[in-house]
Design a protein around this motif. Structure first.
Motif, PDB file in Angstrom:
ATOM      1  N   GLY A   1       0.810  -1.210   0.000  1.00 42.79           N
ATOM      2  CA  GLY A   1       0.000   0.000   0.000  1.00 42.79           C
ATOM      3  C   GLY A   1       0.843   1.259   0.000  1.00 42.79           C
ATOM      4  N   VAL A   2       1.904   1.266   0.805  1.00 40.72           N
ATOM      5  CA  VAL A   2       2.804   2.423   0.851  1.00 40.72           C
ATOM      6  C   VAL A   2       3.526   2.577  -0.486  1.00 40.72           C
ATOM      7  CG1 VAL A   2       4.857   3.400   1.956  1.00 40.72           C
ATOM      8  CG2 VAL A   2       3.076   2.347   3.355  1.00 40.72           C
ATOM      9  N   LEU A   3       4.014   1.466  -1.039  1.00 42.32           N
ATOM     10  CA  LEU A   3       4.694   1.529  -2.335  1.00 42.32           C
ATOM     11  C   LEU A   3       3.779   2.093  -3.419  1.00 42.32           C
ATOM     12  CD1 LEU A   3       6.673  -1.820  -2.318  1.00 42.32           C
ATOM     13  CD2 LEU A   3       7.673   0.473  -2.470  1.00 42.32           C
ATOM     14  N   ALA A   4       2.533   1.651  -3.427  1.00 45.57           N
ATOM     15  CA  ALA A   4       1.577   2.147  -4.420  1.00 45.57           C
ATOM     16  C   ALA A   4       1.395   3.659  -4.304  1.00 45.57           C
ATOM     17  CB  ALA A   4       0.231   1.436  -4.267  1.00 45.57           C
ATOM     18  N   ARG A   5       1.282   4.167  -3.068  1.00 48.83           N
ATOM     19  CA  ARG A   5       1.125   5.615  -2.876  1.00 48.83           C
ATOM     20  C   ARG A   5       2.385   6.360  -3.307  1.00 48.83           C
ATOM     21  NH1 ARG A   5      -3.477   7.594  -3.063  1.00 48.83           N
ATOM     22  NH2 ARG A   5      -2.470   9.455  -2.335  1.00 48.83           N
ATOM     23  N   LEU A   6       3.563   5.826  -2.969  1.00 56.32           N
ATOM     24  CA  LEU A   6       4.818   6.492  -3.333  1.00 56.32           C
ATOM     25  C   LEU A   6       4.993   6.549  -4.847  1.00 56.32           C
ATOM     26  CD1 LEU A   6       7.230   5.002  -0.651  1.00 56.32           C
ATOM     27  CD2 LEU A   6       6.266   7.319  -0.718  1.00 56.32           C
ATOM     28  N   ARG A   7       4.537   5.522  -5.540  1.00 56.97           N
ATOM     29  CA  ARG A   7       4.666   5.500  -7.011  1.00 56.97           C
ATOM     30  C   ARG A   7       3.779   6.532  -7.683  1.00 56.97           C
ATOM     31  NH1 ARG A   7       5.399  -0.684  -6.317  1.00 56.97           N
ATOM     32  NH2 ARG A   7       7.672  -0.801  -6.507  1.00 56.97           N
ATOM     33  N   MET A   8       2.883   7.149  -6.944  1.00 61.07           N
ATOM     34  CA  MET A   8       2.031   8.217  -7.478  1.00 61.07           C
ATOM     35  C   MET A   8       2.705   9.585  -7.411  1.00 61.07           C
ATOM     36  SD  MET A   8      -1.587   7.168  -5.819  1.00 61.07           S
ATOM     37  CE  MET A   8      -2.731   6.153  -6.706  1.00 61.07           C
ATOM     38  N   VAL A   9       3.828   9.674  -6.705  1.00 62.11           N
ATOM     39  CA  VAL A   9       4.537  10.949  -6.576  1.00 62.11           C
ATOM     40  C   VAL A   9       5.185  11.276  -7.914  1.00 62.11           C
ATOM     41  CG1 VAL A   9       6.448  12.152  -5.438  1.00 62.11           C
ATOM     42  CG2 VAL A   9       4.939  10.651  -4.107  1.00 62.11           C
ATOM     43  N   GLY A  10       4.907  12.456  -8.438  1.00 61.59           N
ATOM     44  CA  GLY A  10       5.468  12.865  -9.718  1.00 61.59           C
ATOM     45  C   GLY A  10       6.874  13.416  -9.583  1.00 61.59           C
ATOM     46  N   GLY A  11       7.625  13.393 -10.680  1.00 61.81           N
ATOM     47  CA  GLY A  11       8.936  14.014 -10.709  1.00 61.81           C
ATOM     48  C   GLY A  11      10.069  13.168 -10.171  1.00 61.81           C
ATOM     49  N   ILE A  12       9.821  11.869  -9.961  1.00 63.46           N
ATOM     50  CA  ILE A  12      10.888  10.998  -9.471  1.00 63.46           C
ATOM     51  C   ILE A  12      11.205   9.938 -10.527  1.00 63.46           C
ATOM     52  CG2 ILE A  12      10.431  11.360  -7.027  1.00 63.46           C
ATOM     53  CD1 ILE A  12       8.889   8.707  -7.047  1.00 63.46           C
ATOM     54  N   ASN A  13      12.395   9.358 -10.419  1.00 61.44           N
ATOM     55  CA  ASN A  13      12.838   8.346 -11.376  1.00 61.44           C
ATOM     56  C   ASN A  13      12.670   6.936 -10.847  1.00 61.44           C
ATOM     57  OD1 ASN A  13      13.632  10.142 -13.418  1.00 61.44           O
ATOM     58  ND2 ASN A  13      15.499  10.595 -12.310  1.00 61.44           N
ATOM     59  N   GLY A  14      11.762   6.740  -9.941  1.00 64.57           N
ATOM     60  CA  GLY A  14      11.471   5.411  -9.447  1.00 64.57           C
ATOM     61  C   GLY A  14      11.366   5.338  -7.950  1.00 64.57           C
ATOM     62  N   VAL A  15      10.735   4.261  -7.508  1.00 67.29           N
ATOM     63  CA  VAL A  15      10.585   3.954  -6.091  1.00 67.29           C
ATOM     64  C   VAL A  15      11.210   2.582  -5.886  1.00 67.29           C
ATOM     65  CG1 VAL A  15       8.958   3.519  -4.215  1.00 67.29           C
ATOM     66  CG2 VAL A  15       8.456   5.288  -5.916  1.00 67.29           C
ATOM     67  N   TRP A  16      12.092   2.482  -4.923  1.00 64.47           N
ATOM     68  CA  TRP A  16      12.848   1.266  -4.681  1.00 64.47           C
ATOM     69  C   TRP A  16      12.649   0.808  -3.249  1.00 64.47           C
ATOM     70  CZ3 TRP A  16      14.785  -0.265  -9.222  1.00 64.47           C
ATOM     71  CH2 TRP A  16      14.944   0.709 -10.198  1.00 64.47           C
TER      72      TRP A  16
ATOM     73  N   ARG B   1      -7.792   3.768   3.826  1.00 67.79           N
ATOM     74  CA  ARG B   1      -8.093   3.346   5.194  1.00 67.79           C
ATOM     75  C   ARG B   1      -8.314   1.839   5.312  1.00 67.79           C
ATOM     76  NH1 ARG B   1      -5.149   6.844   6.431  1.00 67.79           N
ATOM     77  NH2 ARG B   1      -5.842   8.854   7.106  1.00 67.79           N
ATOM     78  N   GLU B   2      -8.462   1.150   4.204  1.00 69.66           N
ATOM     79  CA  GLU B   2      -8.565  -0.312   4.196  1.00 69.66           C
ATOM     80  C   GLU B   2      -7.449  -0.843   3.309  1.00 69.66           C
ATOM     81  OE1 GLU B   2     -10.787  -2.105   5.968  1.00 69.66           O
ATOM     82  OE2 GLU B   2     -11.740  -0.298   6.752  1.00 69.66           O
ATOM     83  N   LEU B   3      -6.557  -1.655   3.895  1.00 71.43           N
ATOM     84  CA  LEU B   3      -5.416  -2.194   3.161  1.00 71.43           C
ATOM     85  C   LEU B   3      -5.218  -3.668   3.464  1.00 71.43           C
ATOM     86  CD1 LEU B   3      -2.641   0.540   3.504  1.00 71.43           C
ATOM     87  CD2 LEU B   3      -3.674  -0.260   1.393  1.00 71.43           C
ATOM     88  N   ASP B   4      -5.558  -4.524   2.522  1.00 69.59           N
ATOM     89  CA  ASP B   4      -5.202  -5.943   2.571  1.00 69.59           C
ATOM     90  C   ASP B   4      -5.422  -6.577   3.948  1.00 69.59           C
ATOM     91  OD1 ASP B   4      -4.385  -8.244   1.297  1.00 69.59           O
ATOM     92  OD2 ASP B   4      -2.262  -7.909   1.715  1.00 69.59           O
ATOM     93  N   GLY B   5      -6.643  -6.455   4.454  1.00 68.47           N
ATOM     94  CA  GLY B   5      -6.965  -7.082   5.731  1.00 68.47           C
ATOM     95  C   GLY B   5      -6.703  -6.229   6.958  1.00 68.47           C
ATOM     96  N   TRP B   6      -6.237  -5.003   6.774  1.00 66.28           N
ATOM     97  CA  TRP B   6      -5.963  -4.090   7.880  1.00 66.28           C
ATOM     98  C   TRP B   6      -6.764  -2.814   7.705  1.00 66.28           C
ATOM     99  CZ3 TRP B   6      -3.151  -5.829  11.892  1.00 66.28           C
ATOM    100  CH2 TRP B   6      -2.328  -6.931  11.673  1.00 66.28           C
ATOM    101  N   ARG B   7      -7.201  -2.254   8.822  1.00 71.60           N
ATOM    102  CA  ARG B   7      -7.896  -0.969   8.819  1.00 71.60           C
ATOM    103  C   ARG B   7      -6.953   0.061   9.423  1.00 71.60           C
ATOM    104  NH1 ARG B   7     -11.729  -2.250  12.001  1.00 71.60           N
ATOM    105  NH2 ARG B   7     -11.218  -0.948  13.780  1.00 71.60           N
TER     106      ARG B   7
END
Length: 121
Positions: free
Chosen positions: A4-19, A83-89
């Motif tokens: 979930g965090v990775l998905a949100r970070l990949r939405m940040v514009g102006g970067i050359n990747g999320v690792w 607020r809902e992520l893969d079995g966690w609230r």
């Protein structure tokens, strides 16, 4: 939670990747999702975790202006976790620290750390 965090970070514009993890040799600017440390945050009747989410933004340039802007966007992206992520609230997301440091000649790093509290559900 990492997904979930990775998905949100990949939405940040102006970067050359999320690792994930260290040892990245990407062109700046880029984002690294570091450790996600978990501790118990449960109740009598619900399993819960308190997570510490560490994100680093790395950049090169004459000033820290761009890395500061990107750090703000990373902060907003993590704060906007669904607020809902893969079995966690997700109960709460709190910024713990945001700092920018010089990490070499013309190199900058911004550390953005959050506390995320979740309950199973």
């Amino acid at each position: 939670m990492r997904a979930g965090v990775l998905a949100r970070l990949r939405m940040v514009g102006g970067i050359n990747g999320v690792w994930e993890g260290a040892g990245v040799s990407a062109a700046a600017p880029f984002v690294v999702l570091g450790d996600v440390a978990a501790s118990d945050w449960g109740t009598k009747d619900a399993v819960g975790r308190e997570l510490r989410v560490a994100v680093t933004v790395r950049d090169r340039g004459d000033s820290p202006a761009r890395v500061e802007t990107l750090a703000g966007e990373v902060e907003a992206a993590v704060a906007a976790l669904p607020r809902e992520l893969d079995g966690w609230r997700v109960a709460s997301v709190v910024l713990l620290r945001s700092s920018v440091v010089a990490s070499g000649k013309g190199a900058w790093a911004a550390m953005v750390d959050h506390r995320v509290r979740v309950l199973a559900g």
